[in-house]
Design a protein around this motif. Sequence first.
Motif, PDB file in Angstrom:
ATOM      1  N   PRO A  68       0.818  -1.211   0.000  1.00  0.00           N
ATOM      2  CA  PRO A  68       0.000   0.000   0.000  1.00  0.00           C
ATOM      3  C   PRO A  68       0.855   1.266   0.000  1.00  0.00           C
ATOM      4  CG  PRO A  68      -0.843  -1.577   1.585  1.00  0.00           C
ATOM      5  CD  PRO A  68       0.489  -2.080   1.133  1.00  0.00           C
ATOM      6  N   LEU A  69       0.312   2.348  -0.551  1.00  0.00           N
ATOM      7  CA  LEU A  69       1.082   3.568  -0.675  1.00  0.00           C
ATOM      8  C   LEU A  69       1.203   4.275   0.667  1.00  0.00           C
ATOM      9  CD1 LEU A  69      -0.280   5.060  -4.039  1.00  0.00           C
ATOM     10  CD2 LEU A  69       1.502   3.348  -3.663  1.00  0.00           C
ATOM     11  N   ALA A  70       2.310   5.008   0.810  1.00  0.00           N
ATOM     12  CA  ALA A  70       2.528   5.788   2.022  1.00  0.00           C
ATOM     13  C   ALA A  70       1.644   7.022   2.004  1.00  0.00           C
ATOM     14  CB  ALA A  70       4.002   6.188   2.118  1.00  0.00           C
ATOM     15  N   GLY A  71       1.434   7.631   3.169  1.00  0.00           N
ATOM     16  CA  GLY A  71       0.628   8.832   3.259  1.00  0.00           C
ATOM     17  C   GLY A  71       1.195   9.952   2.410  1.00  0.00           C
ATOM     18  N   GLY A  72       0.342  10.593   1.623  1.00  0.00           N
ATOM     19  CA  GLY A  72       0.792  11.684   0.783  1.00  0.00           C
ATOM     20  C   GLY A  72       1.345  11.262  -0.554  1.00  0.00           C
ATOM     21  N   ALA A  73       1.432   9.959  -0.818  1.00  0.00           N
ATOM     22  CA  ALA A  73       1.993   9.483  -2.089  1.00  0.00           C
ATOM     23  C   ALA A  73       1.019   9.776  -3.229  1.00  0.00           C
ATOM     24  CB  ALA A  73       2.281   7.996  -2.020  1.00  0.00           C
ATOM     25  N   THR A  74       1.583  10.041  -4.399  1.00  0.00           N
ATOM     26  CA  THR A  74       0.762  10.218  -5.582  1.00  0.00           C
ATOM     27  C   THR A  74       0.286   8.861  -6.091  1.00  0.00           C
ATOM     28  OG1 THR A  74       0.719  11.101  -7.823  1.00  0.00           O
ATOM     29  CG2 THR A  74       2.789  10.139  -7.075  1.00  0.00           C
ATOM     30  N   ASN A  75      -0.788   8.859  -6.861  1.00  0.00           N
ATOM     31  CA  ASN A  75      -1.314   7.606  -7.394  1.00  0.00           C
ATOM     32  C   ASN A  75      -0.756   7.297  -8.769  1.00  0.00           C
ATOM     33  OD1 ASN A  75      -2.800   7.466  -5.069  1.00  0.00           O
ATOM     34  ND2 ASN A  75      -4.696   6.918  -6.091  1.00  0.00           N
ATOM     35  N   THR A  76       0.431   7.814  -9.059  1.00  0.00           N
ATOM     36  CA  THR A  76       1.140   7.477 -10.286  1.00  0.00           C
ATOM     37  C   THR A  76       2.568   7.104  -9.944  1.00  0.00           C
ATOM     38  OG1 THR A  76       1.797   9.776 -10.659  1.00  0.00           O
ATOM     39  CG2 THR A  76      -0.265   9.034 -11.683  1.00  0.00           C
ATOM     40  N   ALA A  77       3.161   6.241 -10.778  1.00  0.00           N
ATOM     41  CA  ALA A  77       4.556   5.839 -10.603  1.00  0.00           C
ATOM     42  C   ALA A  77       5.225   5.825 -11.964  1.00  0.00           C
ATOM     43  CB  ALA A  77       4.645   4.461  -9.961  1.00  0.00           C
ATOM     44  N   ASN A  78       6.327   6.534 -12.107  1.00  0.00           N
ATOM     45  CA  ASN A  78       7.065   6.591 -13.362  1.00  0.00           C
ATOM     46  C   ASN A  78       8.330   5.750 -13.253  1.00  0.00           C
ATOM     47  OD1 ASN A  78       5.719   8.432 -15.318  1.00  0.00           O
ATOM     48  ND2 ASN A  78       5.859   9.849 -13.601  1.00  0.00           N
ATOM     49  N   CYS A  79       8.393   4.708 -14.070  1.00  0.00           N
ATOM     50  CA  CYS A  79       9.539   3.813 -14.027  1.00  0.00           C
ATOM     51  C   CYS A  79      10.625   4.310 -14.974  1.00  0.00           C
ATOM     52  CB  CYS A  79       9.131   2.396 -14.406  1.00  0.00           C
ATOM     53  SG  CYS A  79      10.519   1.257 -14.454  1.00  0.00           S
ATOM     54  N   ASP A  80      11.706   4.830 -14.411  1.00  0.00           N
ATOM     55  CA  ASP A  80      12.869   5.211 -15.216  1.00  0.00           C
ATOM     56  C   ASP A  80      14.055   4.302 -14.896  1.00  0.00           C
ATOM     57  OD1 ASP A  80      13.182   6.154 -12.657  1.00  0.00           O
ATOM     58  OD2 ASP A  80      14.087   8.062 -13.232  1.00  0.00           O
ATOM     59  N   ALA A  81      13.757   3.128 -14.315  1.00  0.00           N
ATOM     60  CA  ALA A  81      14.805   2.148 -14.012  1.00  0.00           C
ATOM     61  C   ALA A  81      14.938   1.168 -15.162  1.00  0.00           C
ATOM     62  CB  ALA A  81      14.471   1.403 -12.721  1.00  0.00           C
ATOM     63  N   ALA A  82      16.146   0.706 -15.404  1.00  0.00           N
ATOM     64  CA  ALA A  82      16.409  -0.258 -16.473  1.00  0.00           C
ATOM     65  C   ALA A  82      16.551  -1.655 -15.885  1.00  0.00           C
ATOM     66  CB  ALA A  82      17.673   0.147 -17.229  1.00  0.00           C
ATOM     67  N   GLY A  83      16.734  -2.626 -16.769  1.00  0.00           N
ATOM     68  CA  GLY A  83      17.043  -3.980 -16.332  1.00  0.00           C
ATOM     69  C   GLY A  83      15.935  -4.973 -16.573  1.00  0.00           C
ATOM     70  N   ASN A  84      16.313  -6.262 -16.690  1.00  0.00           N
ATOM     71  CA  ASN A  84      15.343  -7.347 -16.794  1.00  0.00           C
ATOM     72  C   ASN A  84      14.673  -7.531 -15.439  1.00  0.00           C
ATOM     73  OD1 ASN A  84      16.401  -7.698 -19.335  1.00  0.00           O
ATOM     74  ND2 ASN A  84      17.743  -9.374 -18.729  1.00  0.00           N
ATOM     75  N   SER A  85      13.373  -7.745 -15.425  1.00  0.00           N
ATOM     76  CA  SER A  85      12.681  -7.855 -14.145  1.00  0.00           C
ATOM     77  C   SER A  85      11.765  -9.060 -14.134  1.00  0.00           C
ATOM     78  CB  SER A  85      11.871  -6.586 -13.864  1.00  0.00           C
ATOM     79  OG  SER A  85      10.822  -6.456 -14.786  1.00  0.00           O
ATOM     80  N   GLY A  86      11.369  -9.423 -12.906  1.00  0.00           N
ATOM     81  CA  GLY A  86      10.424 -10.507 -12.721  1.00  0.00           C
ATOM     82  C   GLY A  86       9.007  -9.977 -12.645  1.00  0.00           C
ATOM     83  N   THR A  87       8.188 -10.587 -11.797  1.00  0.00           N
ATOM     84  CA  THR A  87       6.774 -10.238 -11.691  1.00  0.00           C
ATOM     85  C   THR A  87       6.584  -8.879 -11.019  1.00  0.00           C
ATOM     86  OG1 THR A  87       6.220 -12.584 -11.528  1.00  0.00           O
ATOM     87  CG2 THR A  87       4.547 -11.009 -10.817  1.00  0.00           C
TER      88      THR A  87
END
Length: 360
Positions: A68-87
């Motif tokens: 769950p999001l922390a207090g005051g967090a926005t409801n959007t997330a911008n992924c600028d991270a690279a790399g192969n990822s799992g689930t």
Amino acid sequence: MNHPFRRCFSRLALAAVLGLTLSVHAATVLWNGAGSVTNNYFSNTNNWVPGSVPAANNIGGSSVNFGPLAGGATNTANCDAAGNSGTWTFNAGTPALVVTLNATNQLGAVTGPDVFVNNSTNLQTITGAFRLFDINVSTSSRRFNAAAGPLVIASSTLTLRGDNSPTIWAIELGGSTTGNQLNCGFANGGNLGGKTVNLLKTGAGRWEIVSPLPDLTTNATALTVAAGSLTLDAANTYTGPTIVSNGATLNITTLAAGAGTYAVSNAATLGVALANAGGSLTNASLTLGSRSTDATTLNLNLATFGNLANAMIRVIGALNVNGTCTVTVTNGALVPGQFPLIHYGSQTGAAGLILGPLPG
């Protein structure tokens, strides 16, 4: 003297004798958006739960969890991270979140089959461009799993690449919820030439595909609705087989122009909606049931159109009916008269069609 090296060597030798496999598990990182309402990027280390920050802004094989999001967090997330990822998993209690990916994100490259899992009850949305890979994954399926809440995959480009996959692998739409949508532009990222890219609908939920199905290889795309309900809205041109399994439902329109084969199993439904006046769903063959005890349904939706000038379903080859198939006609502005519903080249099978109630 009982030397530590000897004890270690003995354990390794025993593992080899017993056929054990020693494996290293990828890490899981947790994003809760605690950093700043004006900086929701992955590169902001404060957006991650302490102790799970990706090193050097590289996902590096990790699985990504949200909320769950922390207090005051926005409801959007911008992924600028690279790399192969799992689930990528939306944890229970996560509010509606929009995650924007970029073209460097290579998903499904480490674990499988799940790419996205929604364990919250809220709608979760994936936007931006990303790639589905099969590196280091033994399973041939990449699943978008709406487990507890709906998923919308609204990517500008979903690129598929098949380096190590078997000759067939699938984009799987799973889960038990409604309101799920796939709306993507598809691209061939390489090494798909001799493979078949299938679309597989599993789970009891409902998915809608707004964009045309991918036809990215020299082999025909295949579509299987194994469970639940799937709706295809676009003007699809794929020419491969379409299979509606026991108890499942496929809704399609007369814009589908691939003219492949269709097979509908016991207790399954094929729904065809008229998209334009005079339109027809053309197929090479249509099989309704495979046994004399089977019961299938063919639902013809006339939308706002009146009496048909052309049959809504045009079977180039054989119409094969086994058991009973109930043909229902819905909507439409009908007036008394006769009009064709199905045109076929030949008819086979041990039974026939039953006309259900008419609208109006």
